[in-house]
Enzyme design. Structure first.
Site, short mmCIF file in Angstrom:
data_model
loop_
_atom_site.label_atom_id
_atom_site.label_comp_id
_atom_site.label_asym_id
_atom_site.label_seq_id
_atom_site.Cartn_x
_atom_site.Cartn_y
_atom_site.Cartn_z
N PRO A 80 107.35 -59.87 78.51
CA PRO A 80 107.28 -60.88 79.89
C PRO A 80 107.32 -60.01 80.93
O PRO A 80 108.06 -59.06 81.22
CB PRO A 80 108.47 -61.56 79.37
CG PRO A 80 109.33 -60.60 78.52
CD PRO A 80 108.31 -60.10 77.75
N ASN A 81 106.38 -60.48 82.06
CA ASN A 81 106.69 -60.11 83.57
C ASN A 81 105.92 -58.81 83.85
O ASN A 81 105.84 -58.50 84.89
CB ASN A 81 108.08 -60.09 84.14
CG ASN A 81 108.86 -61.35 83.97
OD1 ASN A 81 108.48 -62.32 84.33
ND2 ASN A 81 110.17 -61.42 83.18
N ARG A 140 105.48 -56.39 91.41
CA ARG A 140 107.27 -56.63 90.90
C ARG A 140 107.87 -55.24 91.26
O ARG A 140 107.44 -54.41 90.55
CB ARG A 140 107.06 -56.92 89.34
CG ARG A 140 108.22 -57.02 88.57
CD ARG A 140 108.22 -56.74 87.05
NE ARG A 140 109.36 -57.02 86.66
CZ ARG A 140 109.66 -56.63 85.34
NH1 ARG A 140 108.73 -56.18 84.41
NH2 ARG A 140 110.87 -56.99 84.63
N TYR A 166 109.17 -49.90 89.12
CA TYR A 166 107.81 -49.87 88.25
C TYR A 166 106.44 -49.35 88.89
O TYR A 166 105.85 -49.16 88.30
CB TYR A 166 107.35 -51.61 87.82
CG TYR A 166 108.63 -52.19 87.01
CD1 TYR A 166 109.25 -51.41 85.83
CD2 TYR A 166 109.48 -53.03 87.65
CE1 TYR A 166 110.31 -52.12 85.24
CE2 TYR A 166 110.56 -53.64 86.91
CZ TYR A 166 111.00 -52.97 85.75
OH TYR A 166 112.08 -53.58 84.91
N ASN A 207 105.94 -52.23 74.96
CA ASN A 207 106.91 -52.37 76.13
C ASN A 207 107.34 -53.84 75.77
O ASN A 207 106.54 -54.76 76.42
CB ASN A 207 106.10 -52.10 77.34
CG ASN A 207 107.34 -52.27 78.34
OD1 ASN A 207 108.37 -52.81 78.29
ND2 ASN A 207 107.07 -51.69 79.54
N ALA A 249 112.00 -57.56 78.98
CA ALA A 249 113.40 -58.04 78.74
C ALA A 249 113.82 -58.43 77.45
O ALA A 249 114.89 -58.35 76.84
CB ALA A 249 113.76 -59.19 79.63
N GLU A 300 108.39 -47.58 71.01
CA GLU A 300 109.02 -48.54 71.94
C GLU A 300 109.10 -47.65 73.33
O GLU A 300 109.47 -46.46 73.49
CB GLU A 300 110.69 -48.53 71.74
CG GLU A 300 111.73 -49.35 72.86
CD GLU A 300 112.98 -49.74 72.55
OE1 GLU A 300 113.48 -49.24 71.47
OE2 GLU A 300 113.69 -50.03 73.69
N HIS A 333 109.41 -47.94 77.44
CA HIS A 333 109.73 -48.65 78.92
C HIS A 333 109.51 -47.63 80.25
O HIS A 333 109.57 -46.41 80.23
CB HIS A 333 111.31 -48.81 79.09
CG HIS A 333 111.71 -49.57 77.83
ND1 HIS A 333 111.61 -50.85 77.76
CD2 HIS A 333 112.37 -49.20 76.79
CE1 HIS A 333 112.17 -51.49 76.71
NE2 HIS A 333 112.57 -50.35 76.08
N ARG A 335 120.05 -47.95 84.56
CA ARG A 335 119.88 -49.30 85.17
C ARG A 335 121.15 -49.96 84.64
O ARG A 335 122.16 -49.41 84.45
CB ARG A 335 118.71 -49.77 84.94
CG ARG A 335 117.48 -48.96 85.40
CD ARG A 335 116.19 -49.61 85.17
NE ARG A 335 116.12 -51.01 85.93
CZ ARG A 335 114.99 -51.86 85.68
NH1 ARG A 335 114.20 -51.78 84.87
NH2 ARG A 335 114.97 -53.10 86.53
#
Ligand code: DQA
Length: 155
Positions: A16-17, A24, A29, A85, A88, A109, A111, A118
């Site tokens: 998502p996103n 964004r 990012y 990725n 969330a 995985e 990111h 964060r």
């Protein structure tokens, strides 16, 4: 058999996103769009002799379905692995955890940001315990690094 037929697939899944990359939170990012990331991955896959399948979904169930699809490719010997990725959903999804565990696929995985630098809610991942490797904090270039890592894992 052509070179294309011999190549295994690198399935790169974005949650998502991530369709909003470029606009964004650019301070977190970066300025590259998801299309830029796909082009980066295409180049990296060509370098490493992998066939790219690059997707994005905002829907958890669709990501689960795609992991099951990857399981089928894995069983047929046609999958190099998955780079995920999960956005969330990384921090919330038992369903993604179970799907990865249930398929036996090799999964990295990924990111873009360093999630550990964060908010505390980003420090826990449901994906990490069922991932072969975990990468974060390299910006979008992490996708190319993950493709190289996947190629190494299957060599
Ligand atoms: C992300 C980090 C997640 O915490 C966040 O929810 C994202 C993107 C990353 O690529 O840095 O959507 O996975």
């Amino acid at each position: 058999m052509t070179a294309q037929e011999m190549n295994k697939t690198a399935l790169i899944l974005n949650g998502p996103n991530l369709n909003l990359l470029g606009t964004r939170e650019p301070a977190v990012y970066g300025a590259h769009t998801l299309a830029d990331v796909e082009a980066l991955c295409a180049k990296a896959c060509a370098t490493h002799g992998l066939t790219l399948d690059f997707r994005q979904s905002n829907h958890e169930g669709e990501l689960v379905d795609w992991l099951h699809e990857a399981g089928g490719l894995h069983a047929a010997g046609k999958l190099a692995g998955v780079i995920l990725n999960a956005g969330a959903y990384t921090h919330t999804s038992v369903a993604l955890h179970d799907a990865i565990k249930g398929t036996g696929i090799t999964l990295i995985e990924l990111h873009i940001s360093n999630v550990f630098a964060r908010e505390a809610f980003r420090h826990h991942s449901y994906i990490s315990p069922v991932a072969k490797a975990v990468m974060c904090g390299f910006g979008v270039n992490g996708y190319a690094l993950a493709v190289a890592g996947l190629a190494q894992l299957q060599a």
